[in-house]
Design a protein around this motif. Sequence first.
Motif, PDB file in Angstrom:
ATOM      1  N   ALA A   8      50.205  45.419  36.732  1.00 29.60           N
ATOM      2  CA  ALA A   8      50.998  45.407  37.965  1.00 29.60           C
ATOM      3  C   ALA A   8      50.948  46.754  38.688  1.00 29.60           C
ATOM      4  CB  ALA A   8      52.450  45.037  37.632  1.00 29.60           C
ATOM      5  N   SER A   9      50.642  47.822  37.953  1.00 35.15           N
ATOM      6  CA  SER A   9      50.587  49.143  38.584  1.00 35.15           C
ATOM      7  C   SER A   9      49.206  49.442  39.168  1.00 35.15           C
ATOM      8  CB  SER A   9      50.942  50.225  37.547  1.00 35.15           C
ATOM      9  OG  SER A   9      50.111  50.072  36.399  1.00 35.15           O
ATOM     10  N   GLY A  10      48.260  48.528  39.043  1.00 35.12           N
ATOM     11  CA  GLY A  10      46.888  48.766  39.485  1.00 35.12           C
ATOM     12  C   GLY A  10      46.675  48.458  40.956  1.00 35.12           C
ATOM     13  N   PHE A  11      45.432  48.610  41.381  1.00 35.52           N
ATOM     14  CA  PHE A  11      45.046  48.405  42.795  1.00 35.52           C
ATOM     15  C   PHE A  11      45.388  46.983  43.270  1.00 35.52           C
ATOM     16  CE2 PHE A  11      41.269  46.989  45.417  1.00 35.52           C
ATOM     17  CZ  PHE A  11      41.677  47.581  46.602  1.00 35.52           C
ATOM     18  N   ILE A  12      44.947  45.992  42.529  1.00 37.88           N
ATOM     19  CA  ILE A  12      45.251  44.606  42.922  1.00 37.88           C
ATOM     20  C   ILE A  12      46.682  44.262  42.512  1.00 37.88           C
ATOM     21  CG2 ILE A  12      44.592  42.181  42.616  1.00 37.88           C
ATOM     22  CD1 ILE A  12      41.727  43.165  42.005  1.00 37.88           C
ATOM     23  N   GLY A  13      47.096  44.752  41.341  1.00 38.97           N
ATOM     24  CA  GLY A  13      48.419  44.418  40.807  1.00 38.97           C
ATOM     25  C   GLY A  13      49.539  44.793  41.761  1.00 38.97           C
ATOM     26  N   ALA A  31      54.078  48.043  31.881  1.00 41.49           N
ATOM     27  CA  ALA A  31      53.784  49.469  32.145  1.00 41.49           C
ATOM     28  C   ALA A  31      53.543  50.173  30.824  1.00 41.49           C
ATOM     29  CB  ALA A  31      54.935  50.116  32.899  1.00 41.49           C
ATOM     30  N   ARG A  32      52.468  50.980  30.805  1.00 39.71           N
ATOM     31  CA  ARG A  32      52.167  51.725  29.572  1.00 39.71           C
ATOM     32  C   ARG A  32      52.505  53.200  29.715  1.00 39.71           C
ATOM     33  NH1 ARG A  32      45.713  52.961  29.692  1.00 39.71           N
ATOM     34  NH2 ARG A  32      45.491  52.910  31.939  1.00 39.71           N
ATOM     35  N   SER A  33      53.051  53.589  30.860  1.00 40.13           N
ATOM     36  CA  SER A  33      53.388  55.003  31.061  1.00 40.13           C
ATOM     37  C   SER A  33      54.592  55.103  31.994  1.00 40.13           C
ATOM     38  CB  SER A  33      52.206  55.736  31.702  1.00 40.13           C
ATOM     39  OG  SER A  33      52.055  55.290  33.038  1.00 40.13           O
ATOM     40  N   SER A  51      51.493  47.575  26.045  1.00 40.01           N
ATOM     41  CA  SER A  51      50.090  47.968  26.190  1.00 40.01           C
ATOM     42  C   SER A  51      49.173  46.814  25.798  1.00 40.01           C
ATOM     43  CB  SER A  51      49.831  49.173  25.276  1.00 40.01           C
ATOM     44  OG  SER A  51      48.449  49.337  25.079  1.00 40.01           O
ATOM     45  N   LEU A  52      47.983  46.842  26.347  1.00 42.41           N
ATOM     46  CA  LEU A  52      46.958  45.863  25.943  1.00 42.41           C
ATOM     47  C   LEU A  52      46.616  46.025  24.467  1.00 42.41           C
ATOM     48  CD1 LEU A  52      44.428  46.003  28.922  1.00 42.41           C
ATOM     49  CD2 LEU A  52      46.041  44.177  28.379  1.00 42.41           C
ATOM     50  N   HIS A  53      46.857  47.223  23.926  1.00 43.31           N
ATOM     51  CA  HIS A  53      46.546  47.469  22.514  1.00 43.31           C
ATOM     52  C   HIS A  53      47.689  47.046  21.593  1.00 43.31           C
ATOM     53  CE1 HIS A  53      42.969  49.445  23.882  1.00 43.31           C
ATOM     54  NE2 HIS A  53      43.677  50.250  24.642  1.00 43.31           N
ATOM     55  N   ILE A  74      40.872  47.102  30.627  1.00 41.25           N
ATOM     56  CA  ILE A  74      40.407  48.422  30.219  1.00 41.25           C
ATOM     57  C   ILE A  74      39.108  48.689  30.971  1.00 41.25           C
ATOM     58  CG2 ILE A  74      39.547  49.745  28.249  1.00 41.25           C
ATOM     59  CD1 ILE A  74      41.393  47.920  26.509  1.00 41.25           C
ATOM     60  N   HIS A  75      39.160  49.629  31.906  1.00 43.29           N
ATOM     61  CA  HIS A  75      37.973  49.840  32.746  1.00 43.29           C
ATOM     62  C   HIS A  75      37.072  50.964  32.277  1.00 43.29           C
ATOM     63  CE1 HIS A  75      39.807  47.356  36.133  1.00 43.29           C
ATOM     64  NE2 HIS A  75      38.691  46.765  35.780  1.00 43.29           N
ATOM     65  N   GLY A  76      37.489  51.671  31.224  1.00 44.66           N
ATOM     66  CA  GLY A  76      36.619  52.761  30.772  1.00 44.66           C
ATOM     67  C   GLY A  76      37.043  53.268  29.426  1.00 44.66           C
ATOM     68  N   MET A 156      29.236  39.170  29.538  1.00 47.72           N
ATOM     69  CA  MET A 156      30.069  39.510  28.380  1.00 47.72           C
ATOM     70  C   MET A 156      31.523  39.119  28.639  1.00 47.72           C
ATOM     71  SD  MET A 156      30.087  43.029  26.272  1.00 47.72           S
ATOM     72  CE  MET A 156      28.391  43.227  25.860  1.00 47.72           C
ATOM     73  N   ARG A 157      32.033  39.533  29.792  1.00 47.14           N
ATOM     74  CA  ARG A 157      33.431  39.224  30.111  1.00 47.14           C
ATOM     75  C   ARG A 157      33.632  37.733  30.378  1.00 47.14           C
ATOM     76  NH1 ARG A 157      37.297  42.187  34.608  1.00 47.14           N
ATOM     77  NH2 ARG A 157      39.186  41.094  33.989  1.00 47.14           N
ATOM     78  N   SER A 158      32.646  37.110  31.025  1.00 48.18           N
ATOM     79  CA  SER A 158      32.799  35.706  31.424  1.00 48.18           C
ATOM     80  C   SER A 158      32.915  34.756  30.238  1.00 48.18           C
ATOM     81  CB  SER A 158      31.614  35.275  32.303  1.00 48.18           C
ATOM     82  OG  SER A 158      31.662  35.953  33.526  1.00 48.18           O
ATOM     83  N   ASP A 188      41.181  51.360  47.064  1.00 51.26           N
ATOM     84  CA  ASP A 188      40.082  50.851  46.216  1.00 51.26           C
ATOM     85  C   ASP A 188      39.507  51.983  45.356  1.00 51.26           C
ATOM     86  OD1 ASP A 188      37.849  49.597  45.165  1.00 51.26           O
ATOM     87  OD2 ASP A 188      36.887  49.148  47.099  1.00 51.26           O
ATOM     88  N   HIS A 189      39.378  51.732  44.070  1.00 53.09           N
ATOM     89  CA  HIS A 189      38.662  52.703  43.226  1.00 53.09           C
ATOM     90  C   HIS A 189      37.671  51.954  42.338  1.00 53.09           C
ATOM     91  CE1 HIS A 189      41.504  51.916  39.798  1.00 53.09           C
ATOM     92  NE2 HIS A 189      42.244  51.556  40.809  1.00 53.09           N
ATOM     93  N   GLY A 190      37.147  50.854  42.887  1.00 48.24           N
ATOM     94  CA  GLY A 190      36.208  50.015  42.145  1.00 48.24           C
ATOM     95  C   GLY A 190      34.759  50.400  42.427  1.00 48.24           C
TER      96      GLY A 190
END
Length: 320
Positions: A8-13, A31-33, A51-53, A74-76, A156-158, A188-190
């Motif tokens: 939810a805190s992301g660009f699209i979120g 939120a993770r932070s 967290s996703l983890h 997780i983008h990186g 891979m993701r699909s 945008d940071h994609g």
Amino acid sequence: MHVFVTGASGFIGQAVVKELIGAGHHVTGLARSADAAQSLTRLGAKVHAGSLHAPDTLRAGAAAADGVIHLAFIHGPGDIPLGRRLGLILGGSPRHIVNRFGAAITAADRRAIDALASALEASGRPLVTVFGTMGMEAGQTAKEEQEPDPRSPGWMRSQTEAAVKGWAARGVRATMVRLAPSVHGEGDHGLVPRLIATARKHKSSAYVGDGENRWSAIHRLDAARLLRLALEEGQPGARYHGVADEGVPFRQIAEVIGRRLNLPTVSMTPGQAARRFSWLAPFVAYDNPASSDLTRESLGWRPTHPGLLSDLGGEAYFRI
Ligand SMILES: NC(=O)c1ccc[n+]([C@@H]2O[C@H](COP(=O)([O-])OP(=O)(O)OC[C@H]3O[C@@H](n4cnc5c(N)ncnc54)[C@H](OP(=O)(O)O)[C@@H]3O)[C@@H](O)[C@H]2O)c1
């Protein structure tokens, strides 16, 4: 509806949170932070720490909601805990390392989807997940009803789409929204900002071969509305396409970037592109037009915001 939004805190979120609240829904965001929590509070959403983890935190967030939109991803390497990251880096060629990271990131997404869906099982409550049209076959206009292609750069993701279909069969109103490779707009940071940064670094803007390969695109605000409609009206197991521009020739994207940066636009061989774009090279060269006809018809969705080339003509992408 009380909606739990991951990412939810992301660009699209953030656009999705605004869209949901604007339509009268209540939102709780993962939120993770502390920074992410603050940005959610500012938008008028409640905060669920997790967290996703930590799949239990996802399960708890979904269990307390009437529906879920899952956007966190997780983008990186930076989003992977240090101990695990080191294990992925050690040994093997750069290509093996990239593949290992891809597999770890996909596995984390699969675990997250399983955790969220398990809390919604047999309830008919909606779960909206996102994938990419880059998982579809090259050279033909991708349609919603088609399966992903193992030869595609997004394969891979699909593969996780199959898991979502499985949850739909178990009474979760689970849907998949395949987003265009460029979800564009302010903030945008994609992939497109990466193309701009690469052009700046190498002092030219590049495409591969004749640059006739096509990318689809969608404005972030059109994507947010589509995700809300998928939540409200999506059918179990349905796939929707988050696509407004069906196929922009990549050369035109490179040309606008070159023009805006006052740099030459050049054609490259696949080998040169691999050296310049690294892991992004297969995406840069991929011919990936996609249709959203079925999506428009079944959800009554129409994109209304500017297309990619028009957005690139504005100032947002070229502020230093
Ligand atoms: N943007 C595009 O062009 C595009 C195109 C196709 C598909 N998509 C997909 O659409 C989704 C949203 O994309 P986006 O552009 O909005 O991404 P984004 O701006 O990078 O946001 C990613 C979100 O995921 C959260 N996140 C990352 N790692 C996490 C973790 N370990 N635990 C909990 N949350 C975590 C981030 O939280 P923080 O705020 O704490 O970092 C952030 O809220 C992603 O699945 C993406 O792959 C995007």
